[in-house]
Design an enzyme around this catalytic site. Sequence first.
Site, PDB file in Angstrom:
ATOM      1  N   LYS A 119      18.000   9.034   0.123  1.00  0.00           N
ATOM      2  CA  LYS A 119      17.876   9.636   1.458  1.00  0.00           C
ATOM      3  C   LYS A 119      19.101  10.450   1.821  1.00  0.00           C
ATOM      4  O   LYS A 119      18.996  11.440   2.536  1.00  0.00           O
ATOM      5  CB  LYS A 119      17.596   8.564   2.520  1.00  0.00           C
ATOM      6  CG  LYS A 119      16.182   8.023   2.407  1.00  0.00           C
ATOM      7  CD  LYS A 119      15.621   7.459   3.679  1.00  0.00           C
ATOM      8  CE  LYS A 119      14.155   7.088   3.462  1.00  0.00           C
ATOM      9  NZ  LYS A 119      13.591   6.250   4.486  1.00  0.00           N
ATOM     10  N   LYS A 201       8.071   8.234  -6.321  1.00  0.00           N
ATOM     11  CA  LYS A 201       7.138   7.426  -5.519  1.00  0.00           C
ATOM     12  C   LYS A 201       6.482   8.267  -4.424  1.00  0.00           C
ATOM     13  O   LYS A 201       7.077   9.231  -3.931  1.00  0.00           O
ATOM     14  CB  LYS A 201       7.831   6.185  -4.941  1.00  0.00           C
ATOM     15  CG  LYS A 201       8.508   6.381  -3.627  1.00  0.00           C
ATOM     16  CD  LYS A 201       8.751   5.055  -2.888  1.00  0.00           C
ATOM     17  CE  LYS A 201       9.355   5.377  -1.538  1.00  0.00           C
ATOM     18  NZ  LYS A 201       9.103   4.503  -0.457  1.00  0.00           N
ATOM     19  N   LYS A 204       5.828   8.939   2.646  1.00  0.00           N
ATOM     20  CA  LYS A 204       5.235   9.582   3.820  1.00  0.00           C
ATOM     21  C   LYS A 204       6.122  10.680   4.367  1.00  0.00           C
ATOM     22  O   LYS A 204       5.664  11.510   5.137  1.00  0.00           O
ATOM     23  CB  LYS A 204       4.865   8.547   4.881  1.00  0.00           C
ATOM     24  CG  LYS A 204       6.011   7.769   5.499  1.00  0.00           C
ATOM     25  CD  LYS A 204       5.477   6.941   6.666  1.00  0.00           C
ATOM     26  CE  LYS A 204       5.752   5.462   6.533  1.00  0.00           C
ATOM     27  NZ  LYS A 204       7.151   5.092   6.710  1.00  0.00           N
TER      28      LYS A 204
END
Length: 339
Positions: A119, A201, A204
């Site tokens: 992130k 992966k 969302k």
Amino acid sequence: MEQNITEPKKRIFSGVQPSGNITLGNYLGAIKNWVSLQDDYECIFAMMDLHSITVRQTPAELRKRTMELLALYIACGIDPEKSTLFVQSHNSAHAELAWVLNCYTYMGELQRMTQFKDKSSRHADNINAGLFTYPVLMASDILLYQTELVPVGKDQMQHIEICRDVAQRFNGVYGDVFKIPEGLLVKSGAKVMSLTEPTKKMSKSDPNPKAFISMMDDFNVIAKKIKSAVTDSEGVIEYRPDDEAKAGINNLLTIMAAMTNSTPEAVAKEFEGQGYGTFKGAVADAVVEAIRPIREEYDRIIKDKAYLQDICKNGAEASHRIAQRTLKKVYKKVGFIVD
Ligand code: ATP
Ligand code: LTN
């Protein structure tokens, strides 16, 4: 006379961040599993809004998504009569315990977290301290409820490990304060991969909407996304989990297995010798048919704001009661004045 002593149910805690529309990955890796655990465990599920602000959110949207997430939990089969459902920020004990546990977690431990590295590279303009200490807040969520099992997707297992380490460290100093939790993975679907880059992966918050299937997507959009999923040029339906070149087919086999409570190997056998087009069509049908009833329920529930607010209110009270017991104990142990 013989007494029938029933053991208290083991406690489960889990949650999803209201950071975007729930994906098929969230559903297959986490929520679908929660539904099946409700009868055998005492379950607590939350909407993790405190976690979601580690990445910038639009306030009105975050509020809306939090309620949508609650409606979706229920539409997926979480029964508010059986399980406790609440909004994380409605219970201040989470942030309070997180502060204490921050003082028992090492920088080095947090620096190793894959999610932080991932992130912070995706949001290089906002590498905030909350993103760094995210696993400490997650440990607090889990430990406040003396949780035994945490059903999550595979990507979260590293966070469960850190939670266990911090709890053990704290217990080592102060005695048995926290129960040491364990992560619980599903057999098929613990890591659903991106449809466009199947070695990553499904997430969302992926900027490319073709990479994920949202539970809120139109049914024809879902079918289109699956039919255009990246595969390979070999043209053979075979499950080879260690072969990166097969990542796309492996992923579709896993999705199909999770949808039909089967295994990727069995699905591969069923479609042996068929073309990718036929197989993708079957996967698309299975996904759409599984999502259809959830969406019908969702459309009904989301309209009933009073019902949803009531659940939040009751859930906050119930979670507060349990959490305060642990928080008081922690405060006392570390030397705070507790009445
Ligand atoms: P974000 O992209 O905002 O980081 P996310 O899609 O990774 O979000 P989370 O809210 O972080 O979703 O995860 C909620 C739950 O869904 C967790 O238990 C997580 O392990 C699980 N999960 C998330 N993505 C997948 C996936 N691709 N496959 C299986 N499980 C998943
Ligand atoms: N980090 C989780 C969401 C989450 C969670 C939790 C899951 C926050 N607190 C406690 C289980 C238990 C994620 O899925 N990204």
